[in-house]
Design a protein around this motif. Sequence first.
Motif, PDB file in Angstrom:
ATOM      1  N   PHE A 129       0.835  -1.183   0.000  1.00  0.00           N
ATOM      2  CA  PHE A 129       0.000   0.000   0.000  1.00  0.00           C
ATOM      3  C   PHE A 129       0.881   1.248   0.000  1.00  0.00           C
ATOM      4  CE2 PHE A 129      -4.144  -1.838   1.226  1.00  0.00           C
ATOM      5  CZ  PHE A 129      -3.737  -3.109   1.597  1.00  0.00           C
ATOM      6  N   ARG A 130       0.395   2.274  -0.655  1.00  0.00           N
ATOM      7  CA  ARG A 130       1.023   3.591  -0.578  1.00  0.00           C
ATOM      8  C   ARG A 130      -0.068   4.568  -0.178  1.00  0.00           C
ATOM      9  NH1 ARG A 130       4.818   6.022  -3.755  1.00  0.00           N
ATOM     10  NH2 ARG A 130       6.113   4.319  -3.048  1.00  0.00           N
ATOM     11  N   ASN A 131       0.193   5.304   0.892  1.00  0.00           N
ATOM     12  CA  ASN A 131      -0.812   6.260   1.394  1.00  0.00           C
ATOM     13  C   ASN A 131      -2.183   5.599   1.537  1.00  0.00           C
ATOM     14  OD1 ASN A 131       1.081   8.400   1.457  1.00  0.00           O
ATOM     15  ND2 ASN A 131       0.732   8.793  -0.726  1.00  0.00           N
ATOM     16  N   ARG A 132      -2.156   4.369   2.045  1.00  0.00           N
ATOM     17  CA  ARG A 132      -3.339   3.567   2.355  1.00  0.00           C
ATOM     18  C   ARG A 132      -4.020   2.972   1.139  1.00  0.00           C
ATOM     19  NH1 ARG A 132      -7.359   6.940   5.650  1.00  0.00           N
ATOM     20  NH2 ARG A 132      -8.464   4.957   5.582  1.00  0.00           N
ATOM     21  N   ALA A 133      -3.583   3.342  -0.061  1.00  0.00           N
ATOM     22  CA  ALA A 133      -4.212   2.777  -1.265  1.00  0.00           C
ATOM     23  C   ALA A 133      -3.439   1.540  -1.713  1.00  0.00           C
ATOM     24  CB  ALA A 133      -4.225   3.813  -2.383  1.00  0.00           C
ATOM     25  N   PRO A 134      -4.151   0.467  -2.045  1.00  0.00           N
ATOM     26  CA  PRO A 134      -3.459  -0.742  -2.510  1.00  0.00           C
ATOM     27  C   PRO A 134      -2.816  -0.501  -3.878  1.00  0.00           C
ATOM     28  CG  PRO A 134      -5.843  -0.992  -2.718  1.00  0.00           C
ATOM     29  CD  PRO A 134      -5.625   0.303  -2.020  1.00  0.00           C
ATOM     30  N   LEU A 135      -1.530  -0.806  -3.988  1.00  0.00           N
ATOM     31  CA  LEU A 135      -0.827  -0.602  -5.245  1.00  0.00           C
ATOM     32  C   LEU A 135      -0.623  -1.902  -6.011  1.00  0.00           C
ATOM     33  CD1 LEU A 135       1.931   2.073  -4.563  1.00  0.00           C
ATOM     34  CD2 LEU A 135      -0.366   2.343  -5.485  1.00  0.00           C
ATOM     35  N   ASP A 136      -0.433  -2.977  -5.271  1.00  0.00           N
ATOM     36  CA  ASP A 136      -0.149  -4.245  -5.927  1.00  0.00           C
ATOM     37  C   ASP A 136      -0.508  -5.364  -4.962  1.00  0.00           C
ATOM     38  OD1 ASP A 136       2.751  -5.604  -7.739  1.00  0.00           O
ATOM     39  OD2 ASP A 136       0.837  -6.502  -7.191  1.00  0.00           O
ATOM     40  N   ASP A 137      -1.434  -6.182  -5.358  1.00  0.00           N
ATOM     41  CA  ASP A 137      -1.752  -7.362  -4.538  1.00  0.00           C
ATOM     42  C   ASP A 137      -1.698  -8.605  -5.405  1.00  0.00           C
ATOM     43  OD1 ASP A 137      -5.408  -6.905  -4.362  1.00  0.00           O
ATOM     44  OD2 ASP A 137      -4.008  -7.075  -6.036  1.00  0.00           O
ATOM     45  N   SER A 138      -0.887  -8.559  -6.439  1.00  0.00           N
ATOM     46  CA  SER A 138      -0.822  -9.673  -7.387  1.00  0.00           C
ATOM     47  C   SER A 138      -0.220 -10.928  -6.778  1.00  0.00           C
ATOM     48  CB  SER A 138      -0.019  -9.254  -8.633  1.00  0.00           C
ATOM     49  OG  SER A 138       1.293  -8.876  -8.269  1.00  0.00           O
ATOM     50  N   GLY A 139       0.496 -10.785  -5.661  1.00  0.00           N
ATOM     51  CA  GLY A 139       1.097 -11.954  -5.029  1.00  0.00           C
ATOM     52  C   GLY A 139       0.176 -12.668  -4.072  1.00  0.00           C
ATOM     53  N   MET A 140      -1.030 -12.183  -3.952  1.00  0.00           N
ATOM     54  CA  MET A 140      -1.952 -12.684  -2.950  1.00  0.00           C
ATOM     55  C   MET A 140      -3.053 -13.515  -3.590  1.00  0.00           C
ATOM     56  SD  MET A 140      -3.419 -10.097  -0.098  1.00  0.00           S
ATOM     57  CE  MET A 140      -4.713  -9.439  -1.109  1.00  0.00           C
ATOM     58  N   PRO A 141      -3.330 -14.715  -3.046  1.00  0.00           N
ATOM     59  CA  PRO A 141      -4.476 -15.498  -3.529  1.00  0.00           C
ATOM     60  C   PRO A 141      -5.771 -14.738  -3.226  1.00  0.00           C
ATOM     61  CG  PRO A 141      -3.039 -16.822  -2.126  1.00  0.00           C
ATOM     62  CD  PRO A 141      -2.608 -15.402  -1.971  1.00  0.00           C
ATOM     63  N   LYS A 142      -6.423 -14.238  -4.247  1.00  0.00           N
ATOM     64  CA  LYS A 142      -7.554 -13.322  -4.045  1.00  0.00           C
ATOM     65  C   LYS A 142      -8.779 -14.007  -3.477  1.00  0.00           C
ATOM     66  CE  LYS A 142      -5.676  -9.782  -6.399  1.00  0.00           C
ATOM     67  NZ  LYS A 142      -4.520 -10.524  -6.925  1.00  0.00           N
ATOM     68  N   ASP A 143      -8.893 -15.310  -3.705  1.00  0.00           N
ATOM     69  CA  ASP A 143     -10.134 -15.964  -3.290  1.00  0.00           C
ATOM     70  C   ASP A 143     -10.248 -16.053  -1.784  1.00  0.00           C
ATOM     71  OD1 ASP A 143      -9.160 -19.470  -3.677  1.00  0.00           O
ATOM     72  OD2 ASP A 143      -7.947 -17.682  -3.280  1.00  0.00           O
ATOM     73  N   ARG A 144      -9.108 -16.034  -1.075  1.00  0.00           N
ATOM     74  CA  ARG A 144      -9.192 -16.215   0.372  1.00  0.00           C
ATOM     75  C   ARG A 144      -8.459 -15.129   1.157  1.00  0.00           C
ATOM     76  NH1 ARG A 144      -6.634 -20.026   2.341  1.00  0.00           N
ATOM     77  NH2 ARG A 144      -5.166 -20.389   0.642  1.00  0.00           N
ATOM     78  N   PHE A 145      -7.594 -14.388   0.529  1.00  0.00           N
ATOM     79  CA  PHE A 145      -6.807 -13.364   1.210  1.00  0.00           C
ATOM     80  C   PHE A 145      -7.362 -11.977   0.898  1.00  0.00           C
ATOM     81  CE2 PHE A 145      -2.634 -15.342   2.567  1.00  0.00           C
ATOM     82  CZ  PHE A 145      -3.006 -16.647   2.331  1.00  0.00           C
ATOM     83  N   SER A 146      -7.313 -11.109   1.906  1.00  0.00           N
ATOM     84  CA  SER A 146      -7.642  -9.704   1.663  1.00  0.00           C
ATOM     85  C   SER A 146      -6.757  -8.849   2.558  1.00  0.00           C
ATOM     86  CB  SER A 146      -9.126  -9.426   1.920  1.00  0.00           C
ATOM     87  OG  SER A 146      -9.451  -9.691   3.266  1.00  0.00           O
ATOM     88  N   ALA A 147      -6.339  -7.715   2.027  1.00  0.00           N
ATOM     89  CA  ALA A 147      -5.501  -6.791   2.780  1.00  0.00           C
ATOM     90  C   ALA A 147      -6.112  -5.400   2.723  1.00  0.00           C
ATOM     91  CB  ALA A 147      -4.085  -6.759   2.200  1.00  0.00           C
ATOM     92  N   GLU A 148      -6.087  -4.717   3.869  1.00  0.00           N
ATOM     93  CA  GLU A 148      -6.680  -3.384   3.934  1.00  0.00           C
ATOM     94  C   GLU A 148      -5.847  -2.489   4.835  1.00  0.00           C
ATOM     95  OE1 GLU A 148     -11.428  -4.617   3.573  1.00  0.00           O
ATOM     96  OE2 GLU A 148     -10.604  -3.970   5.499  1.00  0.00           O
ATOM     97  N   MET A 149      -6.059  -1.182   4.674  1.00  0.00           N
ATOM     98  CA  MET A 149      -5.485  -0.205   5.601  1.00  0.00           C
ATOM     99  C   MET A 149      -6.612   0.722   6.016  1.00  0.00           C
ATOM    100  SD  MET A 149      -1.638   1.011   4.825  1.00  0.00           S
ATOM    101  CE  MET A 149      -1.560   1.746   6.460  1.00  0.00           C
ATOM    102  N   PRO A 150      -7.337   0.379   7.061  1.00  0.00           N
ATOM    103  CA  PRO A 150      -8.453   1.217   7.491  1.00  0.00           C
ATOM    104  C   PRO A 150      -8.013   2.625   7.892  1.00  0.00           C
ATOM    105  CG  PRO A 150      -8.264  -0.779   8.879  1.00  0.00           C
ATOM    106  CD  PRO A 150      -7.181  -0.845   7.856  1.00  0.00           C
TER     107      PRO A 150
END
Lengths: 110, 115
Positions: free
Chosen positions: B49-70
């Motif tokens: 993330f940069r400034n709380r916005a996701p820039l790249d999550d291509s390394g993450m299995p999308k079906d079960r993983f999620s990443a956030e910056m509240p």
Amino acid sequence: SQQGEEDPQALSIQEGENATMNCSYKTSINNLQWYRQNSGRGLVHLILIRSNEREKHSGRLRVTLDTSKKSSSLLITASRAADTASYFCATQQGAQKLVFGQGTRLTINP
Amino acid sequence: DARVTQTPRDKVTEMGQEVTMRCQPILGHNTVFWYRQTMMQGLELLAYFRNRAPLDDSGMPKDRFSAEMPDATLATLKIQPSEPRDSAVYFCASGTVAGGYNEQFFGPGTRLTVL
């Protein structure tokens, strides 16, 4: 896939000797960094060398970078037992993420 | 002494359960990274993330993983449902990009075991 490949995978030397680890990479880079990881801990940044630099020193650490060969080396002089750790090189291609190698496991024997 | 903190440090759970890992980046750092480390795969970048916005999550299995910056002081990585192959040490790192160069400061990691 990991860009950096460290060599050797494992290295065991006597205290006081010098330790040399090598890293090769495949694409053009912005900079190359070396990190240390003690067992069970997070990685700690050691040194950064920019693509226009050839050599850099920090205490007992000496890093070289050869962009024509796409390789770097990390030399630790006068090793100590506390230097026992895994060492990773990481390459930065843009202004964003780092790509880490698989690491060299260094053991310093007293 | 500013440092990245992660909770929990250890987590043992059963397959199918939801797992949430938390990270507090160093104050003032605007970039946050999530990595996973295993013996077989080494250190893999999952998302950043940069400034709380996701820039790249291509390394993450999308079906079960999620990443956030509240917010700027908290990053979360969630796995739902968890599987035994997710067992690994998960690291959070933070940093700033100064002059185009990016040194990262790592947290102590969360050791996840999925039974």
